[in-house]
Design an enzyme around this catalytic site. Structure first.
Site, short mmCIF file in Angstrom:
data_model
loop_
_atom_site.label_atom_id
_atom_site.label_comp_id
_atom_site.label_asym_id
_atom_site.label_seq_id
_atom_site.Cartn_x
_atom_site.Cartn_y
_atom_site.Cartn_z
CG HIS A 81 -0.52 -0.12 2.52
ND1 HIS A 81 -0.16 0.98 3.27
CD2 HIS A 81 -0.33 -1.19 3.33
CE1 HIS A 81 0.22 0.58 4.48
NE2 HIS A 81 0.14 -0.73 4.54
CG ASP A 83 -2.39 4.22 3.16
OD1 ASP A 83 -2.12 3.13 2.60
OD2 ASP A 83 -3.21 4.32 4.09
CD GLU A 178 -3.30 -1.57 5.18
OE1 GLU A 178 -3.42 -2.65 5.77
OE2 GLU A 178 -2.71 -0.58 5.69
#
Length: 412
Positions: A81, A83, A178
């Site tokens: 992910h 983030d 996420e």
């Protein structure tokens, strides 16, 4: 450039990009930093030599490493992910590289007296001799999940430059948001086109996870009545005290700091406000679906009791499920766990199978038709200033990705 050098170069560059997600945003992705990072990765995936490199309007990056075998190999995927967590600041990350770590305490920030110690983090001495990367004591590091993302990039680069390693078609995806439970919300499983996948989103060496929490989030708004404290008798209703009262009804021992293994919890993630209004955000977690429902009912019952006591408007609850235990969807395709297990064993890595005390995109993706276990990345102490990652373990994770790809081709 060897694997270790490439891992350090990419990772230290990636963590400097602020990609924290934002629970309060309704855009997709929730922050512009994730778009910026996604665009960079699109260019770098193309540079490596991957094909079908795309980034959709929602910030999901996908790419293909074409098969180099004539065998009919199932399409596998690797995900990470974009983030980083919202628990601590991720702006202006300044990664610190410690080569040949001596296993002792590290002063991360002398001015602020931030020290990473074996007393507080007993696993620290086990990384003696490793190259580890820490924070400077003022931010989180972002190894969750830029370590996993880096490992996928490096593994794909290695496979392209080593065509003697035969593999089927491999799909790569990098997803936004996420950390706030929205990772797969707009993930196009059909477009991804893999039979199954692995998230590179775990922790220490050997981690192999295919059980996750059932998860919910609860936003509580407490409404008070503010008056001058000198004439407040029988008039004032303090919203912050209402929040404190709510929290007092939850079992003290069922919090993250008192639980482990298969034990669930209630976690007060944030609390802010004043006399007039206070807002609290809780996450609710349990591996057992029945216990999970009981926990949610408990929250609803406390709210109901407080509404009866103080009035309907005193407490407002918004609660939603975030993801469910992926075990149910992994069991029918158990061979994907077995292959990862065998890959680790062949590299002299002892698999450490344990439930994920957290969530990965794989939790939701498994329920969307893409069974997705989780693999270690080498990070420790995620979501805070004491976060660090072992580059040596990152290198092992790269080797596991390569070996999984090789074994799927070999067994086809």
């Amino acid at each position: 450039m060897n694997l270790k050098q490439e891992l350090i170069e990419r990772f230290t560059r990636y963590v400097k990009i602020d990609t924290q997600s934002n629970e309060d945003s309704h855009t997709v992705p929730t922050t512009p930093g994730q778009i910026e990072f996604g665009k960079l990765l699109v260019e770098e995936l193309k540079e490596i030599g991957l094909t079908e490199v795309t980034m959709d309007d929602n910030g999901y990056v996908m790419a293909t490493l074409p098969a180099n075998t004539d065998k009919d190999v199932p399409v596998i995927g690797f995900l990470a992910h974009l983030d980083t967590a919202t628990d601590f600041t991720g702006k202006n990350v300044k990664p610190q590289i410690h080569e040949n770590f001596d296993g002792n305490a590290i002063t991360l920030n002398e001015e602020l007296n931030v020290v990473l110690t074996p007393e507080q983090f007993p696993e620290l001495p086990s990384y003696k001799g490793h190259t580890i990367i820490t924070t400077d004591g003022t931010t989180l590091l972002g190894a969750d999940d830029k370590a996993g993302l880096t490992e996928i990039m490096v593994a794909m680069n290695y496979l392209i430059h080593n065509p003697q390693i035969k593999h089927g078609k491999i799909r790569v995806a990098f997803t936004p948001d996420e950390e706030i439970g929205r990772g797969p919300a707009h993930f196009d499983v059909e477009a991804f086109g893999a039979s199954f996948a692995y998230t590179m989103d775990g922790g220490p060496l050997g981690g192999l996870e295919y059980e996750s929490f059932n998860a919910a989030g609860a936003k509580l708004t407490f409404n008070g009545t503010n008056t001058h404290p000198g004439t407040a008798k029988n008039k004032m209703r303090n919203a912050t005290k209402l929040a404190m009262e709510f929290n007092s009804y939850l079992p003290v021992e069922e919090a993250p700091e008192y639980t482990e293994g298969y034990e669930g919890f209630y976690h007060l993630l944030s609390l802010n406000g004043d006399v007039e209004q206070s807002k609290a955000y809780y996450i609710i977690r349990d591996f057992d679906r029945e216990n999970f429902e009981v926990r949610k009912h408990n929250v609803e019952n406390i709210v109901k009791q407080m509404q009866e006591k103080y009035g309907q408007d005193a407490v407002v609850l918004e609660m939603n499920d975030q993801y469910y235990n992926m075990l149910e969807k992994i069991e029918p395709v158990r061979e994907i766990v077995d292959i990862a297990y065998e890959a680790m064993k062949s590299l002299n890595i002892e698999p450490n199978i344990h439930p994920i005390r957290g969530g990965t995109d794989g939790s939701q993706l498994s329920y969307m038709g893409l069974p997705t276990p989780n693999i270690f990345t080498g990070g420790e102490n995620y979501h805070g200033k004491f976060e660090y990652v072992s580059v040596d373990v990152m290198e092992k994770a790269v080797q596991v990705i390569i070996e999984i790809a090789r074994r799927f081709e070999e067994q086809a």
